[in-house]
Design an enzyme around this catalytic site. Structure first.
Site, PDB file in Angstrom:
ATOM      1  N   GLU A  88       0.848  -1.201   0.000  1.00 29.45           N
ATOM      2  CA  GLU A  88       0.000   0.000   0.000  1.00 29.45           C
ATOM      3  C   GLU A  88       0.878   1.243   0.000  1.00 29.45           C
ATOM      4  OE1 GLU A  88      -3.139  -0.229  -1.106  1.00 29.45           O
ATOM      5  OE2 GLU A  88      -3.655  -1.519   0.581  1.00 29.45           O
ATOM      6  N   SER A 142     -25.705   8.776 -16.357  1.00 34.64           N
ATOM      7  CA  SER A 142     -25.355   7.905 -15.236  1.00 34.64           C
ATOM      8  C   SER A 142     -26.635   7.383 -14.606  1.00 34.64           C
ATOM      9  CB  SER A 142     -24.543   8.681 -14.196  1.00 34.64           C
ATOM     10  OG  SER A 142     -24.635   8.017 -12.947  1.00 34.64           O
ATOM     11  N   GLY A 190     -16.514   5.093  -2.004  1.00 30.75           N
ATOM     12  CA  GLY A 190     -15.797   5.526  -0.805  1.00 30.75           C
ATOM     13  C   GLY A 190     -15.311   4.385   0.076  1.00 30.75           C
ATOM     14  N   GLY A 228     -12.805   2.384  -0.749  1.00 32.60           N
ATOM     15  CA  GLY A 228     -11.407   2.065  -1.055  1.00 32.60           C
ATOM     16  C   GLY A 228     -11.289   0.932  -2.060  1.00 32.60           C
ATOM     17  N   LEU A 229     -12.343   0.701  -2.859  1.00 33.31           N
ATOM     18  CA  LEU A 229     -12.322  -0.390  -3.839  1.00 33.31           C
ATOM     19  C   LEU A 229     -12.163   0.130  -5.266  1.00 33.31           C
ATOM     20  CD1 LEU A 229     -15.133  -2.613  -2.308  1.00 33.31           C
ATOM     21  CD2 LEU A 229     -12.678  -2.884  -2.113  1.00 33.31           C
ATOM     22  N   ASP A 245      -4.427   1.008  -9.131  1.00 33.16           N
ATOM     23  CA  ASP A 245      -5.867   0.759  -9.282  1.00 33.16           C
ATOM     24  C   ASP A 245      -6.229   0.524 -10.740  1.00 33.16           C
ATOM     25  OD1 ASP A 245      -5.680   1.420  -6.652  1.00 33.16           O
ATOM     26  OD2 ASP A 245      -6.737   3.329  -6.826  1.00 33.16           O
ATOM     27  N   TYR A 253      -3.719  12.543   0.748  1.00 32.02           N
ATOM     28  CA  TYR A 253      -3.019  11.562  -0.096  1.00 32.02           C
ATOM     29  C   TYR A 253      -1.861  12.240  -0.825  1.00 32.02           C
ATOM     30  CZ  TYR A 253      -2.321   8.058  -3.766  1.00 32.02           C
ATOM     31  OH  TYR A 253      -1.776   7.128  -4.616  1.00 32.02           O
TER      32      TYR A 253
END
Ligand code: GLA
Length: 391
Positions: free
Chosen positions: A42, A76, A129, A131-132, A179, A229
């Site tokens: 990570e 969307s 949200g 983290g995937l 990612d 970040y």
């Protein structure tokens, strides 16, 4: 993924095509891509280190068709929003979801690819949200689809880089490549170890007999996560620059030896030192985990996950009270491995749990977390799946 939010792919495809018919009077070609997990490694990607992700069976699906105009007409389903935008730099739309699609178009064009106006309807089932990497799934779906539809012949790594550059240039996150890489290269049943400096990668079939990989989603999302970040990244670059003065071969922080970091401790802010200490340790842990996996030694894999959590929480400071609580609970219950996953500042812990402990762990995580924080966490069983594809 036995996800609480997981929808059936066929059902999603039908909903998308129905809406496409209503809006545009025909059907589009269907493309999809995936969210990701990361077993270990990570905050190593933007430091030129190793990561060890895999795509998961929830993602984004889109119907797309060239429309003969100079505009993208996008809908969307999840936000129930329609947006139109042109393909010039000044046409950037305001809606965050549309910026991702716009960014992918622009980054494709910047790499010499052709993009003309198209119609699209899309939907997804990656929890937001958590983290995937729902945003990487969105970018990769469109990067892959545009490459296919316009026959651009851009290679797979550049498709991942198109998504990454979209984050950098249109969404303000200076992310690494992990990612988008996982979301493009993902393969059913395998994790992928990627060297983010050389871009060499290797598939590792992952089927830990007797264990389950499960995510516990704290459902916490901290504001300012993207600026925090970017700050972490700046700290790492600062530490690497200081080390480089003594050791010019250090291109990325992952090239540095731990003792080289010690040499510059007095020259850099203590915070940067601690961030760098974590990263140097983490790069090695990915290699140790790969070795352990090849031996079938899941106890070592799990122990490394706990070490990562400690580092992310105390040295890198991207954990939070809720995630530390879940990690501690896992340790107390003898769960094999547990750590905060992804960028941090909220989201999930990833847990390697023995089959026989699974029910008790999930029950305890739900009740004890809710008692303490007033809301239940969500539980997602991980199924490692394919990445970007045409359906
Ligand atoms: C986010 C970023 C990735 C990576 C992880 C942390 O998911 O998008 O590039 O840095 O955080 O490992």
């Amino acid at each position: 993924m036995n996800m609480e939010t997981k929808t059936n792919d066929m059902e999603m495809k039908t909903r998308i095509q129905e809406k496409f018919q209503t809006l545009f009077g025909s059907e589009g070609e269907i493309f999809a891509s995936a969210g990701r997990i990361n077993l270990i490694g990570e905050h190593t990607d933007y430091n030129g280190g190793y990561v060890f992700p895999g795509a998961i069976d929830c993602g984004i699906m889109a119907a797309i068709k060239v429309n003969g105009t100079a505009k993208v007409k996008a809908y969307s389903l999840d936000y129930d929003e329609y947006v139109e935008f042109g393909l010039e730099e000044e046409d950037v739309p305001q809606q965050p979801w549309a910026r991702y699609i716009f960014g992918v178009c622009r980054e494709t064009i910047k790499r010499g690819g052709k993009v003309a106006g198209f119609d699209t309807v899309f939907a997804g089932d990656v929890p937001l949200g958590a983290g995937l990497s729902s945003s990487a799934a969105l970018e990769s779906t469109f990067a892959y689809a545009l490459n296919y539809i316009f026959s651009n012949g851009i290679d797979m790594f550049d498709l991942a880089k198109i998504g990454q550059a979209t984050e950098h240039n249109y969404c303000g996150v200076k992310c690494g490549i992990m990612d988008q890489f996982a979301s493009i290269f993902g393969r059913k049943g395998s994790l992928i170890r990627l060297n983010c400096k050389t871009l060499e990668y290797k598939y590792f079939p992952f089927d830990p007999k007797g264990y389950k990989l499960v995510l516990v989603d704290s459902c916490v999302k901290h504001e300012l996560a993207s600026s925090a970040y970017n700050k972490r990244r700046a700290s790492c670059e600062n530490a690497a620059a200081a080390i480089r003065k003594n050791h010019p071969e250090v291109e990325f922080l992952s090239d540095a030896k731990r003792v080289w970091l010690d040499e510059v401790r007095a020259e850099i802010p203590e915070e940067d030192f601690l961030r760098a200490e974590y990263v140097i340790g983490e790069v090695q842990r990915v290699l140790d985990v790969c070795d352990a996996l090849e031996r079938g030694d899941y106890e070592t894999v799990g122990e490394m996950m706990y070490q990562t959590h400690f580092g992310l929480s105390r040295l890198y400071e991207v954990s939070c009270e809720e995630l530390d609580f879940l990690n501690k609970l896992a340790r107390k219950m003898d769960v094999t491995g547990s750590r905060v996953m992804g960028g941090g500042f909220g989201g999930c812990t990833i847990n390697l749990v023995k089959d026989e402990l699974y029910d008790a762990f999930i029950a305890a995580a739900k009740t004890q977390f809710e008692e303490k924080f007033g809301h239940a966490p969500k539980i997602y069983d991980v199924v490692i799946s394919d990445g970007a594809r045409r359906l």
